[in-house]
Design an enzyme around this catalytic site. Structure first.
Site, PDB file in Angstrom:
ATOM      1  CB  ILE A   1      -1.475   0.068   0.744  1.00 46.01           C
ATOM      2  CG1 ILE A   1      -1.555  -1.115   1.498  1.00 46.01           C
ATOM      3  CG2 ILE A   1      -2.373   1.280   1.280  1.00 46.01           C
ATOM      4  CD1 ILE A   1      -2.835  -0.874   2.768  1.00 46.01           C
ATOM      5  CG  ASP A   2       3.093   4.995  -2.075  1.00 42.42           C
ATOM      6  OD1 ASP A   2       3.624   4.716  -1.339  1.00 42.42           O
ATOM      7  OD2 ASP A   2       2.553   5.721  -3.215  1.00 42.42           O
TER       8      ASP A   2
END
Ligand code: 2AM
Ligand code: CA
Length: 286
Positions: free
Chosen positions: A107-108
């Site tokens: 998850i960026d």
């Protein structure tokens, strides 16, 4: 047949790109299904650097899938490396002789994810002998999949992406990210913002480095810079931009490689203007 002579079954029929897309789509779908359910919020390098069980679960999911197809490939993943530049240098050193290295951020934009602000992404890149040859960024909120293969172009939803045509900073929409490291990177970033804002059309801070870079590739942003990032935030986006006709360097104009932490990424036309402004403001982070 002896036990030791048994060769483990390896699925060989899938391309690197197909596996990357599958990983990003599967992880993205799972992340989205967990939106709003995060129970335990952990912190890493600082109180602002968040991690959840969803980050960890998604990274595990991606690792497993990659290793099912390519058991001899190395993986550099955000949740597998301790926070901070020293641990990163070690991790990069450990994979430097590996021909194939997958670079993954499950998850960026974790802060956005935790708050339900729909600007986060799954970022997956593959480097061969230190050079990024494949990049996939998936935005599950908009169901947008950005794909780049070295020498073959970049695509979103199957349509070729191209950087914006803005010639000058004055007609540019830029983005940046606000550093979690407050003693050095934050004042540098503030100096950059102070110098650039009066020169550009406007500035955005969306909170996902990978997605900002995908947006530069797609011509939705003219350029982007940020200080103190990690390779998994940048690798896939860098190839997307290069394959869309843009330019990616460090904030001093040196060529992009996996060790670059201070990134400048633009449509190419405004690159010099961005770098010169950062340099004059002593805001390159170097
Ligand atoms: P993350 O959500 O994967 O942590 C926001 O400005 C960008 O900075 C995001 O891409 C975010 O990635 C990244 N980021 C957040 N905390 C960071 C840290 N401590 N060091 C480097 N990058 C960080
Ligand atoms: Ca992350």
């Amino acid at each position: 047949m002896n036990e030791k002579d048994k060769v483990p079954y390896v699925v060989t029929s899938k391309s690197h790109t197909a596996v990357a897309i599958n990983c990003a789509a599967k992880a993205g779908e799972w992340i989205q299904s967990k939106l709003g359910t995060v129970k335990q919020l952990g912190t890493k390098s600082s109180a602002q650097d968040l991690v959840t069980e969803v980050d960890k679960g998604a990274e595990q999911m991606i690792r497993k899938l990659i290793l099912t197809h390519f058991p001899d490939h190395a993986i550099l993943g955000e949740e597998g490396v301790e926070p901070g530049p020293e641990a990163l240098t070690k991790a990069l050193e450990a994979v430097k002789d590996e021909p194939y290295v997958w670079i993954i951020d499950p998850i960026d934009g974790t802060t956005n994810y935790v708050h339900g602000f729909p600007f986060y992404s799954v970022s997956i890149a593959l480097a061969y002998q230190g050079e990024v040859i494949l990049g996939v960024i998936y935005d599950p909120s908009r169901d947008e999949l950005f794909i780049a293969e070295k020498g073959k172009g970049a695509y979103v939803h199957g349509n070729p992406t191209a950087v914006s045509k803005d010639n000058d900073l004055s007609e540019s929409l830029l983005a940046t990210g606000f550093p979690t490291e407050h003693s050095f990177n934050l004042p540098n970033n503030m100096a950059g913002i102070q110098a650039l804002l009066p020169k550009v059309r406007n500035l955005r801070g969306g909170g996902s480095a990978a997605l900002h870079m995908a947006y530069v590739a797609a011509g939705r942003l003219s350029g982007y810079w940020e200080l103190g990032l990690n390779p998994w935030d940048i690798a896939a986006g860098a190839l997307l931009i290069q394959e869309s006709g843009g330019k990616v360097t460090d904030t001093k104009g040196r060529p992009y490689d996996l060790s670059v932490r201070n990134i400048a990424a633009t449509n190419g036309k405004i690159h010099e203007g961005l770098l010169n402004t950062l340099s004059e403001a002593e805001a390159t982070g170097y």
